[in-house]
Scaffold this active site. Structure first.
Site, PDB file in Angstrom:
ATOM      1  N   PRO A   2       0.831  -1.213   0.000  1.00 23.22           N
ATOM      2  CA  PRO A   2       0.000   0.000   0.000  1.00 23.22           C
ATOM      3  C   PRO A   2       0.863   1.260   0.000  1.00 23.22           C
ATOM      4  CG  PRO A   2      -0.709  -1.538   1.705  1.00 23.22           C
ATOM      5  CD  PRO A   2       0.601  -2.042   1.173  1.00 23.22           C
ATOM      6  N   GLU A   3       0.568   2.164  -0.930  1.00 22.40           N
ATOM      7  CA  GLU A   3       1.265   3.447  -0.984  1.00 22.40           C
ATOM      8  C   GLU A   3       0.312   4.502  -0.409  1.00 22.40           C
ATOM      9  OE1 GLU A   3       3.015   3.920  -4.935  1.00 22.40           O
ATOM     10  OE2 GLU A   3       3.227   1.760  -5.128  1.00 22.40           O
ATOM     11  N   LYS A  59       3.176   6.312   4.078  1.00 23.97           N
ATOM     12  CA  LYS A  59       2.460   5.044   3.953  1.00 23.97           C
ATOM     13  C   LYS A  59       2.012   4.515   5.316  1.00 23.97           C
ATOM     14  CE  LYS A  59       5.591   3.808   0.170  1.00 23.97           C
ATOM     15  NZ  LYS A  59       6.623   2.841  -0.234  1.00 23.97           N
ATOM     16  N   ARG A 260      13.997  -3.487  -7.688  1.00 22.65           N
ATOM     17  CA  ARG A 260      12.551  -3.414  -7.931  1.00 22.65           C
ATOM     18  C   ARG A 260      12.304  -3.280  -9.437  1.00 22.65           C
ATOM     19  NH1 ARG A 260       9.828  -1.816  -3.301  1.00 22.65           N
ATOM     20  NH2 ARG A 260       8.072  -2.839  -4.328  1.00 22.65           N
TER      21      ARG A 260
END
Ligand SMILES: [Zn+2]
Length: 270
Positions: A2-3, A59, A260
């Site tokens: 979740p951002e 976040k 990433r």
């Protein structure tokens, strides 16, 4: 993970359920959920406390109590649950807060996320280190350029550094750069004034739209299987490797940056 938009949607949906409620007791069922604190620390400090406010920083989700604050970090797929009474038998819950009406649960199946108690938000090192919040009024084009513009690092990982700009993660950084038509490998110090303006506009637009998508449908804390589904309407490049770019039709590429995945179009992101 979740951002800021996901956590913002959680904060907005949670507010009417818990604001003004009093925590009668706390039970820690899996100590991983509160590490490095102990079950006793949580139980002792939250008992009898009124939940004054639900807020977000980067976040992180914050439950501001009459005295102190509960800070939740969801990591990859932590979530909150709300039960009118007790959780159904067999439900995985790490931390249970029994309220004067209903029960709030924090859970992370992978035991990476945490919910911890602190005297105040500034006493939390992770929160103290956060840069300007991506959804705050302080996040201006000038502030943005100042925080990133002198770095020699590539722009994609820079966007994700929480100590510079708080709230952007791996998904939205790819999306933002696609909208701004900037190559994720460009160095921060090589961006021109015009690039900054375009990039800032893209951040604001993508984050705003993401909050709308994450809120439609809103998080359902009563469904243990619930996860955000509205994002399909939003994503243009994320996890679309090999598929045609929605702007120019060329294939989307995936590269690794700092371990990433970054997704972008080599042809229209320069
Ligand atoms: Zn393209």
């Amino acid at each position: 993970m979740p951002e800021a938009p996901e956590v913002e949607a959680v904060a907005r949906a949670l507010r009417p359920l818990v604001e003004g409620r009093t925590i009668r007791s706390a039970r820690v069922l899996h100590s991983a959920g509160v590490r490095p604190q102990t079950s006793a620390t949580i139980a002792r400090n939250v008992r009898g406390q009124r939940i004054e406010n639900v807020s977000r920083r980067g976040k992180y989700l914050l439950l501001d109590l009459a005295s102190g604050v509960l800070v939740a970090h969801f990591k990859f797929d932590g979530q909150l649950l709300f039960f009118d009474d007790a959780p159904p038998r067999g439900t995985h819950v790490d931390v249970l807060l029994k309220l004067d009406r209903g029960t709030l649960g924090f859970v992370d199946q992978r035991h990476l996320g945490t919910m911890t108690w602190h005297l105040n938000a500034d006493a939390v090192p992770a929160l103290r280190k956060l840069g300007v919040d991506v959804m705050s009024r302080e996040f201006t084009s000038a502030a943005f350029a100042k925080r990133i513009g002198e770095s020699k690092k590539p722009i994609k990982p820079l966007l994700m550094e929480q100590s510079r700009i708080a709230g952007i993660g791996n998904i939205y950084s790819s999306e933002i750069l696609w909208h701004a038509q900037i190559d994720p490998r460009r160095r921060g110090d090589r961006l021109a004034v015009d690039d900054w303006r375009r990039l800032h506009n893209a951040v604001v637009k993508v984050i705003q739209r993401a909050v709308e998508c994450c809120s439609n449908p809103p998080p359902n804390f009563r469904d243990t299987e619930w996860w955000f589904t509205g994002l399909d309407k939003l994503l243009r490049v994320y996890q679309r490797e090999g598929e045609p770019c929605r702007r120019c039709g060329n294939a989307i590429r995936r590269i690794q940056q700092d371990g990433r995945s970054s997704y972008f179009c080599v042809h229209c992101q320069t």
